[in-house]
Design an enzyme around this catalytic site. Structure first.
Site, mmCIF file in Angstrom:
data_model
loop_
_atom_site.group_PDB
_atom_site.id
_atom_site.type_symbol
_atom_site.label_atom_id
_atom_site.label_comp_id
_atom_site.label_asym_id
_atom_site.label_seq_id
_atom_site.Cartn_x
_atom_site.Cartn_y
_atom_site.Cartn_z
ATOM 1 N N ASN A 59 -38.125 33.891 40.373
ATOM 2 C CA ASN A 59 -37.837 33.120 41.577
ATOM 3 C C ASN A 59 -36.748 32.075 41.364
ATOM 4 O OD1 ASN A 59 -39.820 34.074 43.634
ATOM 5 N ND2 ASN A 59 -41.274 33.507 42.042
ATOM 6 N N ASN B 282 -34.620 31.950 38.103
ATOM 7 C CA ASN B 282 -33.516 32.481 37.303
ATOM 8 C C ASN B 282 -33.619 33.987 37.140
ATOM 9 O OD1 ASN B 282 -32.077 29.996 36.428
ATOM 10 N ND2 ASN B 282 -34.006 29.527 35.419
ATOM 11 N N GLY C 127 -47.467 40.539 39.739
ATOM 12 C CA GLY C 127 -46.019 40.360 39.604
ATOM 13 C C GLY C 127 -45.446 41.212 38.489
ATOM 14 N N ALA C 128 -44.233 41.726 38.714
ATOM 15 C CA ALA C 128 -43.603 42.581 37.713
ATOM 16 C C ALA C 128 -43.418 41.847 36.391
ATOM 17 C CB ALA C 128 -42.254 43.078 38.237
ATOM 18 N N ASP C 129 -43.105 40.557 36.455
ATOM 19 C CA ASP C 129 -42.923 39.796 35.216
ATOM 20 C C ASP C 129 -44.221 39.700 34.429
ATOM 21 O OD1 ASP C 129 -44.013 38.235 37.279
ATOM 22 O OD2 ASP C 129 -43.005 36.397 36.642
ATOM 23 N N THR D 5 -41.334 29.234 37.634
ATOM 24 C CA THR D 5 -41.507 28.552 38.917
ATOM 25 C C THR D 5 -42.981 28.234 39.132
ATOM 26 O OG1 THR D 5 -39.632 29.811 39.770
ATOM 27 C CG2 THR D 5 -41.042 28.701 41.382
ATOM 28 N N THR E 139 -41.656 2.697 35.800
ATOM 29 C CA THR E 139 -41.870 3.848 36.683
ATOM 30 C C THR E 139 -41.524 5.159 35.991
ATOM 31 O OG1 THR E 139 -41.408 2.509 38.643
ATOM 32 C CG2 THR E 139 -41.199 4.895 38.880
#
Length: 261
Positions: free
Chosen positions: A9, A11, A108-110, A134, A188
């Site tokens: 998604n 790269n 998912g294919a990955d 992702t 912060t």
């Protein structure tokens, strides 16, 4: 030589193999509008920098979780390499492993490629594959290579982007290991870094422990993705890190098909 392409998604990763050896790897931001011509302009230069020519590529195999990107990659293979691209998970390149989940077509294919690759690394043993992309995914792979299910969590970068987008006064920060083990930030930026880094370490520790307890057998923890090394630096969560796990899975699928043909 084989050109393996894994489109995520965020790269798209390209790997050039001679037999089972990964000679070179490149990545580019995923864009489903990128044309075959644009891919080739980029890729042709990289091939030449590595001392190769597009004529050296005799086969192309693709896995993608972005369906709209597939057509232009198939056109790339046909127009510039003179081959029809093989698509992982479609005939004649079946997964070669069982997908033992309620909706196997949704895996998912990955993640399926990672399962194939993990099985080659640790056959006859349960595996836990963690992929930082992702999304952050944790997958249980059986001793026979079967995909047995897993977990999907928000990715590290995705979580940080959502935090910055939703809180107007929070700055953008780089994801890195905090300079100390303290979990009490004094400004912060340090508080955000602690929350992201140690928060994810704690999530990984908890989920790995829960999965190990549920599986109830010794297993090998294999991680992939750019952030795996960063988390391993301080937390030592994984037994092995393989940044090329998905590309190697595509290579194994290609040779598996060649053997079966």
């Amino acid at each position: 030589m084989l050109l393996a392409i894994d489109v995520g998604n965020t790269n798209a990763k390209f790997g050039l193999f001679r037999d089972t050896e990964l000679l070179a790897r490149w990545r580019i931001a995923t864009d489903d509008r990128r044309t075959a011509d644009e891919y080739m302009v980029w890729l042709d230069q990289l091939l030449r920098l590595e001392g190769h020519d597009r004529a050296d590529v005799g086969a192309v195999i693709i896995s993608t979780v972005v369906p709209r990107a597939l057509h232009n990659l198939q056109l790339l293979a046909h127009k510039y390499f003179g081959v029809d691209a093989l698509i992982a998970g479609r005939a004649p390149v079946g997964w070669g492993i069982a997908l033992k989940v309620a909706e196997p077509q949704s895996v998912g294919a990955d993640r399926a490629c990672n399962a194939v690759s993990a099985q080659a690394i640790a056959p006859d043993k349960d595996k836990l594959v963690i992929s930082f992309g992702t999304a952050t995914t944790l997958d249980h792979i059986g001793p026979d290579g079967a995909y047995l299910g897993g977990i999907i969590a928000p990715g590290v970068n995705l979580s940080l982007e959502a935090l910055v987008a939703a809180a107007a006064k929070l700055p953008r920060i780089a994801i890195e290991a905090p300079p100390t083990a303290s979990v009490i930030g004094r400004n912060t930026e340090s508080q955000m870094l602690i929350g992201v880094y140690w928060g994810y370490v704690s999530m990984m520790e908890g989920l790995i422990a829960r999965m190990k307890a549920e599986i109830g057998k010794p297993l090998s923890v294999i991680a992939t993705g750019g952030l795996a090394t960063l988390f391993q630096e301080q937390a030592h969560l994984f037994d092995r890190i393989d940044p090329d796990l998905t590309l190697n899975g595509l290579m194994h699928l290609y040779h598996q098909r060649a053997t079966e043909a």
